[in-house]
Design a protein around this motif. Structure first.
Motif, PDB file in Angstrom:
ATOM      1  N   CYS A   1      -2.875   4.721 -19.788  1.00  0.00           N
ATOM      2  CA  CYS A   1      -3.525   5.671 -19.015  1.00  0.00           C
ATOM      3  C   CYS A   1      -3.049   6.388 -17.723  1.00  0.00           C
ATOM      4  CB  CYS A   1      -5.159   5.065 -18.916  1.00  0.00           C
ATOM      5  SG  CYS A   1      -6.353   6.120 -17.864  1.00  0.00           S
TER       6      CYS A   1
ATOM      7  N   CYS B   1     -10.917   7.531 -21.567  1.00  0.00           N
ATOM      8  CA  CYS B   1     -10.064   5.945 -21.611  1.00  0.00           C
ATOM      9  C   CYS B   1     -11.277   4.979 -21.613  1.00  0.00           C
ATOM     10  CB  CYS B   1      -9.741   5.856 -20.386  1.00  0.00           C
ATOM     11  SG  CYS B   1      -8.588   4.202 -19.858  1.00  0.00           S
TER      12      CYS B   1
ATOM     13  N   CYS C   1     -11.214   2.752 -18.126  1.00  0.00           N
ATOM     14  CA  CYS C   1     -11.765   3.390 -16.700  1.00  0.00           C
ATOM     15  C   CYS C   1     -12.805   4.448 -17.096  1.00  0.00           C
ATOM     16  CB  CYS C   1     -10.578   3.784 -16.077  1.00  0.00           C
ATOM     17  SG  CYS C   1      -9.766   5.192 -16.608  1.00  0.00           S
TER      18      CYS C   1
ATOM     19  N   CYS D   1      -5.804   4.882 -14.757  1.00  0.00           N
ATOM     20  CA  CYS D   1      -5.825   3.454 -14.356  1.00  0.00           C
ATOM     21  C   CYS D   1      -4.529   2.711 -14.999  1.00  0.00           C
ATOM     22  CB  CYS D   1      -7.055   2.791 -15.196  1.00  0.00           C
ATOM     23  SG  CYS D   1      -6.798   2.629 -17.021  1.00  0.00           S
TER      24      CYS D   1
HETATM   25 ZN   LIG Z   1      -7.996   4.307 -17.767  1.00  0.00          ZN
END
Ligand SMILES: [Zn+2]
Length: 124
Positions: free
Chosen positions: A29, A4, A7, A32
């Motif tokens: 995601c 990601c 994050c 996050c």
């Molecule tokens: Zn993420």
């Protein structure tokens, strides 16, 4: 390549979701909750190579005796191998990009919200 960009989690989306994500699509995601998409410039060559390989195999099958009954199994194995190679290339070589602006605070808040939603879902 499944990291990601917000994050930096390795498990931000399942492989099938990434494969369904075209160059114009985006998703969230699962760590996050922030929006991510694939890098279209890296996705197009893989998609076009896969399409070209599949089309050439179909044309080859149509214009020759290549796909005679005895060769059908070999042709299907080759088709499956090309398809798997394209899937593997897409999974490994196409990176994810941000699809909305974020900063450390938004990532922390998103992670907390996703975690709270998961706890609520698990609790019933
Ligand atoms: Zn993420």
């Amino acid at each position: 390549m499944n990291v990601c960009p917000h994050c930096h989690s390795n498990h931000c989306l399942p492989l099938w979701r990434k494969l369904c994500l075209g160059p114009a699509g985006s998703t969230r995601c699962r760590v996050c909750g922030l929006k991510i998409a694939i890098v279209a410039g890296k996705a197009w060559p893989v998609m076009l190579a896969g399409l070209a390989a599949i089309l050439s195999m179909v044309v080859l099958a149509g214009f020759s005796e290549f796909i005679a009954a005895a060769d059908l199994r070999r042709w299907l194995a080759l088709f499956a191998a090309v398809l798997l190679a394209c899937i593997a290339l897409y999974a490994v070589r196409v990176p994810l990009r941000v699809d909305e602006l974020s900063n450390a605070d938004l990532v922390a808040r998103g992670r907390a919200e996703v975690a709270a939603r998961k706890r609520a879902g698990a609790g019933g």
